[in-house]
Design an enzyme around this catalytic site. Structure first.
Site, PDB file in Angstrom:
ATOM      1  N   SER A 297      -3.477  -3.203  -5.998  1.00 35.31           N
ATOM      2  CA  SER A 297      -4.740  -2.461  -5.962  1.00 35.31           C
ATOM      3  C   SER A 297      -4.511  -1.107  -6.616  1.00 35.31           C
ATOM      4  O   SER A 297      -3.373  -0.624  -6.682  1.00 35.31           O
ATOM      5  CB  SER A 297      -5.198  -2.262  -4.510  1.00 35.31           C
ATOM      6  OG  SER A 297      -6.235  -1.295  -4.425  1.00 35.31           O
TER       7      SER A 297
ATOM      8  N   TYR B  16      -2.946   0.326   4.329  1.00 32.75           N
ATOM      9  CA  TYR B  16      -3.378  -0.531   3.224  1.00 32.75           C
ATOM     10  C   TYR B  16      -2.783  -0.041   1.904  1.00 32.75           C
ATOM     11  O   TYR B  16      -2.229  -0.820   1.128  1.00 32.75           O
ATOM     12  CB  TYR B  16      -4.902  -0.555   3.144  1.00 32.75           C
ATOM     13  CG  TYR B  16      -5.440  -1.363   1.992  1.00 32.75           C
ATOM     14  CD1 TYR B  16      -5.208  -2.731   1.914  1.00 32.75           C
ATOM     15  CD2 TYR B  16      -6.173  -0.767   0.978  1.00 32.75           C
ATOM     16  CE1 TYR B  16      -5.695  -3.490   0.855  1.00 32.75           C
ATOM     17  CE2 TYR B  16      -6.677  -1.502  -0.081  1.00 32.75           C
ATOM     18  CZ  TYR B  16      -6.427  -2.864  -0.136  1.00 32.75           C
ATOM     19  OH  TYR B  16      -6.906  -3.597  -1.182  1.00 32.75           O
TER      20      TYR B  16
END
Length: 266
Positions: free
Chosen positions: A143, A156
């Site tokens: 990401s 995350y």
């Protein structure tokens, strides 16, 4: 439909929806048979039927929760026994927008299990066989928060930073042996990911949300170009090249027997 050239079998995790579903479609059209992995057997069966109808390619279904150690090891055993696997797409993952210390620690541990442990163990299960058979490819979906770690939940971001670092290290170690490795760094993508987080896409500016088909097509184009890191939303590709060059140069300055002058007494 005429079948494309056979490229072996690709494993796609998180394949019952979103990016995984699109990866399954595109890879089948490129000539791969598929092993589709996700929790939802019903969702996997739907995607497998779509693949068969559209391309004639075989898509096997392997329902498993990769955050569960027992189920993960079952998947590992199945895949390790195969001799036809040429591509692994570690796409399964979960996110969070909760404040770093405002979330549930058990939920954070599950996130680490799915985002970190699962792609690591699946890569360990497949990479040796790929190298022994003369090559293959591992795609790890990271990401943009791997770099912009402050943007979302800190755990995350840390998991996605791990995925990026793991990919780069895997390439350094196994690339010379014929293994291709790619990290894909999506930005905001129009999938159900955001609904699961309780943060609907409608709350975000439309000009930063990428269509999932465009995202996967760009990622596969990056793989074909031989990119180690593919960032579909970054238009100034030379900026990443410069960033990586600066990082590598800086890393060569760390090894000194004495501390820097600013840390010395007086």
């Amino acid at each position: 439909m005429t079948r494309a050239e056979n490229k072996g079998t690709a494993v796609v995790t998180g394949a019952s929806a979103g990016m995984g579903e699109v990866y399954a479609d595109r890879l089948a059209r490129q000539g791969y048979d598929l092993i589709l992995v996700a929790r939802s057997e019903e969702g996997l069966a739907r995607v497998a039927q779509q693949v068969l109808d559209a391309t004639g390619r075989r898509a096997e279904v392997l329902a498993a929760d990769l955050a569960d150690p027992v189920q993960l090891r079952r998947v590992e055993a199945v895949l390790r026994a195969r001799q036809d696997l040429t591509l692994l797409v570690n796409n399964a993952g979960v996110g969070s927008v909760a404040p770093l210390l405002g979330g549930d620690a058990d939920a954070m541990e599950r996130m680490i299990a799915l985002n970190v442990t699962a792609p690591t163990r699946l890569s360990y299960a497949l990479a040796p066989g790929m190298v022994e058979r003369g090559g293959g490819a591992i795609v790890n979906v990271s990401s943009i928060v791997a770099v912009a770690t402050e943007m979302m939940n800190g755990v995350y971001g840390a998991t996605k930073s791990y995925v990026l670092a793991f990919t780069q290290s895997l390439l350094h170690e196994q690339g010379p042996k014929g293994l291709r490795v790619q990290a894909v760094l999506p930005g905001v993508t129009a999938t159900g990911f955001w609904d699961v987080l309780g943060h609907p896409l409608e709350r975000l500016p439309a000009d930063i949300v990428m269509n999932v088909d465009d995202l996967v097509d760009a990622a596969l184009a990056g793989l074909a170009l031989g990119e180690t890191v593919t960032i579909p939303g970054l238009h100034q590709g030379e900026r990443w090249t410069a960033f990586e060059a600066a990082r590598r140069e800086l890393s060569g300055l760390f090894g000194n027997a004495r501390p820097a002058a600013r840390y010395l007494p007086g």
